[in-house]
Design a protein around this motif. Structure first.
Motif, PDB file in Angstrom:
ATOM      1  N   VAL A  46       0.840  -1.145  -0.342  1.00  0.00           N
ATOM      2  CA  VAL A  46       0.031   0.237   0.343  1.00  0.00           C
ATOM      3  C   VAL A  46       0.732   1.143  -0.188  1.00  0.00           C
ATOM      4  O   VAL A  46       1.664   1.207   1.005  1.00  0.00           O
ATOM      5  N   SER A  48       0.970   5.748   0.284  1.00  0.00           N
ATOM      6  CA  SER A  48       0.744   6.404   0.660  1.00  0.00           C
ATOM      7  C   SER A  48       1.140   7.911   0.048  1.00  0.00           C
ATOM      8  O   SER A  48       2.447   8.076   0.697  1.00  0.00           O
ATOM      9  N   VAL A  73      -2.163  -0.891  -3.906  1.00  0.00           N
ATOM     10  CA  VAL A  73      -2.547  -0.701  -3.866  1.00  0.00           C
ATOM     11  C   VAL A  73      -2.180   0.528  -3.472  1.00  0.00           C
ATOM     12  O   VAL A  73      -2.467   1.211  -2.568  1.00  0.00           O
ATOM     13  N   ILE A 101      -5.766   3.938   5.486  1.00  0.00           N
ATOM     14  CA  ILE A 101      -5.125   2.613   4.730  1.00  0.00           C
ATOM     15  C   ILE A 101      -5.912   1.347   5.727  1.00  0.00           C
ATOM     16  O   ILE A 101      -6.020   0.041   4.599  1.00  0.00           O
ATOM     17  N   VAL A 104      -8.304   0.971   3.241  1.00  0.00           N
ATOM     18  CA  VAL A 104      -7.643   0.226   1.899  1.00  0.00           C
ATOM     19  C   VAL A 104      -7.774  -1.348   2.286  1.00  0.00           C
ATOM     20  O   VAL A 104      -8.050  -1.980   1.597  1.00  0.00           O
ATOM     21  N   LEU A 127       3.614  -1.637   3.962  1.00  0.00           N
ATOM     22  CA  LEU A 127       3.131   0.031   3.917  1.00  0.00           C
ATOM     23  C   LEU A 127       3.964   0.891   3.254  1.00  0.00           C
ATOM     24  O   LEU A 127       5.327   0.546   4.679  1.00  0.00           O
TER      25      LEU A 127
END
Length: 261
Positions: A46, A48, A73, A101, A104, A127
Motif C-alpha cells: 500500500v 500513501s 494499492v 490505510i 484500503v 506499507l
C-alpha cells in the motif's frame, strides 16, 4: 469523523499481457484493466502519497513493486490531494489519513468475485508512503502521539495538528491508529517527526526500511530524517540515505508541478 468518506484507488498488479490501453502515468509496460497473472497469490503493498498530490505520484515505485509480484494499492487521500493545494491542513487530516490505510486494507480483503484479485492476495502487507505519506505510514503502523505534543495544542492552534484539537480528536490520537495487518514499513522522506515526538515511533517492532535524502529541503534530515531514525527501536531496521537526492527524488511531483523545484 463519522461522515461517509470516498477514496479514489489506483491498483497495479502483475500481468502477462503485452499490449493494451496505457494509463496517463506510467514508466514501463503498464496497461489498463489487464488480466492478472492467473493461478497466483500476491503479497500486498500500500502506498500513501504526500500532502496535496495524488495516488499515482509514486508510480515508478508502485510499478516496480508490481513487476516483482506485488499487488499495489494507492488511495487518493480525499481532501488532501492536488485539488487542496491552497487549503490549510486541519487536525482531522492527521486522523483520516491512517484510517484511510485501514479502510484500503478492508476493501482489498473484502473483494468479491468476479473481481480477478478476489481471494488472490496473501496476508503479507507492506506499507510505504512519501513525505506526509511517510508520517501516515508511521501512524498506521502504530506510532504514538506523546501527551506533551498533544498538550502543547492547548497553547496554540497554529500548527496543522493543533488547528482543531477537540476532546474527540485528542482521544483519537491517544487511542492511536495501529493496524496489526501491516508487516513491513517503508517510510520515504517522512515529515512531521515533531508531531510524533522522539518516542513516537519507538514502539514499532515490525521491520522498517527508512529512506531519506541529504538534499531534502522539505523534510530535512536534521528535522525529520535523523530524529525518526534515532527513535526507531525495531531490531530489523535499515536506513538508506541518498547523498545527492532531494525530497521529490522519490516521486514524480516535480514533473507534474515544476514550480515546486
Amino acid at each position: 469523523l463519522n461522515e461517509a468518506r470516498t477514496l479514489r484507488v489506483v491498483v497495479w498488479y502483475p500481468t502477462l499481457e503485452t499490449d493494451g490501453v496505457e494509463p496517463l502515468f506510467k514508466t514501463g509496460r503498464v496497461y489498463m484493466d489487464a488480466t492478472p497473472v492467473p493461478d497466483t497469490k500476491f503479497p500486498l503493498a500500500v502506498f500513501s502519497h504526500g500532502t496535496t498530490v495524488f495516488a499515482d505520484v509514486g508510480h515508478p515505485l508502485t510499478e516496480h513493486y508490481a513487476s516483482h509480484g506485488f499487488v499495489v494499492v494507492a488511495p487518493d487521500h480525499t481532501d488532501d490531494t492536488a485539488a487542496n493545494r491552497d487549503d490549510l491542513r486541519q487536525t482531522e487530516m492527521y486522523i483520516k489519513r491512517p484510517l484511510d490505510i485501514s479502510a484500503v486494507l478492508d476493501w482489498v480483503y473484502g473483494l468479491q468475485s468476479p473481481d480477478p484479485l478476489a481471494g488472490n492476495i496473501t496476508d503479507d502487507v507492506v506499507l510505504t508512503g512519501h513525505s506526509f505519506g511517510g508520517f501516515t505510514a508511521f501512524a498506521a503502523a502504530g506510532a504514538g502521539f506523546p501527551a506533551a505534543v498533544l498538550d502543547a495544542c492547548a497553547q496554540t492552534t497554529e500548527s496543522g495538528l493543533c488547528s482543531n484539537m477537540t476532546d474527540e480528536n485528542r482521544a483519537a490520537f491517544e487511542n492511536g491508529f495501529r493496524d496489526d495487518r501491516i508487516d513491513v514499513l517503508i517510510p520515504i522522506a517522512p515529515g512531521n517527526a515533531y508531531d510524533l515526538g522522539p518516542e513516537g515511533v519507538s514502539s514499532i517492532q515490525i521491520p522498517i526500511l527508512h529512506m531519506s535524502a541529504t538534499g531534502d529541503k522539505r523534510a530535512s534530515n536534521e528535522v525529520n530524517g535523523d530524529p525518526y531514525w534515532n527513535s526507531i527501536n525495531s531490531p530489523d531496521a535499515i536506513r538508506v540515505n541518498f547523498d545527492t537526492g532531494g525530497h521529490h527524488s522519490f516521486v514524480i511531483t516535480c514533473e507534474v508541478f515544476p514550480a515546486l523545484g
